[in-house]
Write a protein that holds these residues in place. Structure first.
Motif, short mmCIF file in Angstrom:
data_model
loop_
_atom_site.label_atom_id
_atom_site.label_comp_id
_atom_site.label_asym_id
_atom_site.label_seq_id
_atom_site.Cartn_x
_atom_site.Cartn_y
_atom_site.Cartn_z
N MET A 98 36.76 38.53 38.21
CA MET A 98 38.19 38.78 38.09
C MET A 98 38.95 37.81 38.99
N LYS A 99 39.79 36.98 38.36
CA LYS A 99 40.61 36.03 39.09
C LYS A 99 41.94 36.68 39.42
N PHE A 100 42.33 36.64 40.68
CA PHE A 100 43.59 37.22 41.09
C PHE A 100 44.67 36.14 41.13
N GLY A 101 45.90 36.58 41.29
CA GLY A 101 46.99 35.62 41.40
C GLY A 101 46.86 34.78 42.66
N ASP A 102 47.64 33.74 42.71
CA ASP A 102 47.54 32.80 43.83
C ASP A 102 48.12 33.34 45.13
N ASP A 103 48.78 34.50 45.07
CA ASP A 103 49.44 34.99 46.28
C ASP A 103 48.86 36.30 46.82
N ALA A 107 43.66 45.71 44.31
CA ALA A 107 44.20 44.46 43.77
C ALA A 107 44.80 44.69 42.38
N MET A 108 44.15 45.51 41.58
CA MET A 108 44.67 45.79 40.24
C MET A 108 45.96 46.60 40.32
N LEU A 116 37.04 38.49 42.63
CA LEU A 116 36.05 39.52 42.94
C LEU A 116 35.37 39.92 41.65
N ALA A 117 34.06 39.76 41.60
CA ALA A 117 33.29 40.07 40.40
C ALA A 117 32.33 41.22 40.68
N VAL A 175 27.75 34.10 40.82
CA VAL A 175 28.15 33.02 39.93
C VAL A 175 29.50 33.33 39.28
N ASP A 176 29.68 34.59 38.83
CA ASP A 176 30.94 34.96 38.19
C ASP A 176 32.12 34.85 39.15
#
Length: 347
Positions: free
Chosen positions: A1-6, A126-127, A186-187, A246-247
Motif C-alpha cells: 500500500m503506497k501512501f500519499g507523499d505527506d 493511515a487509511m 506498508l504491505a 518486496v511489495d
C-alpha cells in the motif's frame, strides 16, 4: 500500500518498566531451561511490578504527545492493540487510553491481529487519515503485561521470552514541522489457514484457560507440527516475509538494491526464530543491515513494531533521505513490512 507523499509519523515512543528479570535468574529459579538460553537470545526481559498493559500504553502515549508538543485535542483517532489480559474483563482499553490522554471525543477502538497488531493498527490509521483528513492525527498505542499464573513469560512459547511495556506512535499529514519519519508504504500478507497452529488438538472451550493453567502456545504448535511437519510453517513464513518486503519496497517506488535502504528492523523474537526464518530470506533479498533491538526487552508483543520505530530513530545513524524497513509478524498469521524514510529538512 503506497501512501500519499505527506503522511508522517510525528514521533514514536516506548515506555518500559524499571524492573526486569535476567536470563541467569530465570535459569536459577527454574523458569527457563539452560538449553533454551541460546535459542531465546536475550539478556533480560522487562517486567512490570505494578503497571497494567493499558497504563503502560498511556505512559508511552503521553511521552509521544510531549515529545511532539502535540495538543491532545488535535487527536481524532485512538487505536489500542494488545495480545494479553488488559486488567479487566469485558472492558475497552482503547477508551481508557483516550480518556486518560484527554482525547475523550476521539474515535477509539481496538485493532487485534496477534503480535502484528502494531503494524496493522498503523495501516488502519493511515487509511482513516486518507479517507477523513478532518481527523487531524491518529494515535496508535500498545501495552501488555505478561504475568503468572496465566502467563509464563519465559516458557509459554518456543524460542522467545515476553517482556512488558507500552509503545505509541503519532500519525498525521505533514505540516512542514519536523517529523521522525515519512510513512512511505506498508504491505501485509496473510496465511489464514495457519490459525490452526494455535488450537490444533484442542476443542473449542467454554472459558479461558480451559485446556491448561496458563497460556501454553507450545502444546497446540507441537500437535500441529506432529500432524503437518515442521517444514510447512517455515516454507509459508519465508514466502510471506519475502512477499511483504518486496511489495513494500515496490509500493514505495524503490528498487530492492536501492542504496538509500540502510536498515531493516526485525521483530523482537529469539535468535533461533530470527536465524531460522527471517534471516535467510532477508539476507537473500536485501543488502540492508539487519537490526535486533530485543536483547534487553524480549518480545513486546504488539509493541515490537512501534518500539522498533523509536529505537531506529534513537540508536542508528540515519540522514535525511535514508530509508529503513520495519518487519513484523503475528499469529496466526499475518506479516507486514513498512518502509519509512527520514524526512528531508525544510529549506
Amino acid at each position: 500500500m503506497k501512501f500519499g507523499d505527506d503522511l508522517r509519523i510525528k514521533t514514536a515512543t516506548s515506555w518500559l518498566p524499571p524492573d526486569h528479570e535476567t536470563v541467569e535468574d530465570a535459569v536459577a529459579t527454574g523458569k527457563l531451561a539452560a538449553s533454551e538460553v541460546e535459542r531465546i537470545g536475550v539478556a533480560q526481559l522487562s517486567v512490570s511490578s505494578r503497571w497494567s498493559g493499558p497504563e503502560m500504553a498511556v505512559e508511552a502515549a503521553r511521552a509521544a504527545l510531549t515529545r511532539a508538543n502535540w495538543d491532545p485535542s488535535r487527536v481524532g483517532l485512538v487505536l489500542q492493540t494488545w495480545i494479553y489480559h488488559q486488567g479487566h474483563d469485558m472492558w475497552s482499553p482503547p477508551h481508557f487510553v483516550a480518556s486518560q490522554l484527554g482525547t475523550p471525543d476521539a474515535l477509539a477502538y481496538a485493532v487485534q491481529q496477534g503480535c502484528n497488531g502494531g503494524a496493522q493498527a498503523l495501516q488502519v490509521a493511515a487509511m482513516h487519515l486518507a479517507a477523513d483528513p478532518g481527523i487531524g492525527a491518529a494515535l496508535i498505542t500498545s501495552g501488555d503485561r505478561f504475568l503468572p499464573p496465566g502467563f509464563e513469560r519465559w516458557n509459554c512459547d518456543y524460542g522467545l521470552g515476553f517482556g512488558d511495556g507500552g509503545s505509541a506512535a503519532l500519525l498525521h499529514h505533514g505540516d512542514g514541522e519536523p517529523d521522525d519519519w515519512a510513512l512511505v508504504s506498508l504491505a501485509s500478507a496473510t496465511a489464514a489457514d495457519l490459525e490452526l497452529m494455535l488450537r490444533h488438538g484442542d476443542e473449542f472451550s467454554p472459558t479461558p484457560l480451559w485446556h491448561s493453567s496458563y497460556i501454553d502456545l507450545k502444546r497446540p504448535k507441537k500437535s500441529y507440527m506432529n500432524a503437518y511437519g515442521k517444514e510447512r510453517f517455515g516454507e509459508i513464513a519465508t514466502t510471506m516475509i519475502r512477499k511483504v518486503v518486496v511489495d513494500s519496497i515496490h509500493d514505495a517506488r524503490l528498487e530492492i538494491d536501492d542504496p538509500r535502504i540502510k536498515y531493516i528492523a526485525l521483530p523482537r523474537l529469539g535468535d533461533y526464530l530470527l536465524d531460522g526464518i527471517y534471516l535467510p530470506v532477508l539476507s537473500d533479498a536485501l543488502k540492508a543491515e539487519q537490526l535486533r533491538f530485543g536483547a534487553k526487552t524480549g518480545h513486546l508483543g504488539c509493541g515490537d513494531f512501534l518500539s522498533n520505530l523509536a529505537d531506529l530513530r534513537d540508536h542508528v545513524p540515519l540522514e535525511p533521505g535514508d530509508v529503513a524497513l520495519v518487519v513484523s509478524g503475528g499469529a496466526a498469521w499475518t506479516w507486514s513490512s513498512a518502509v519509512v524514510q527520514v524526512p528531508e529538512r525544510s529549506e
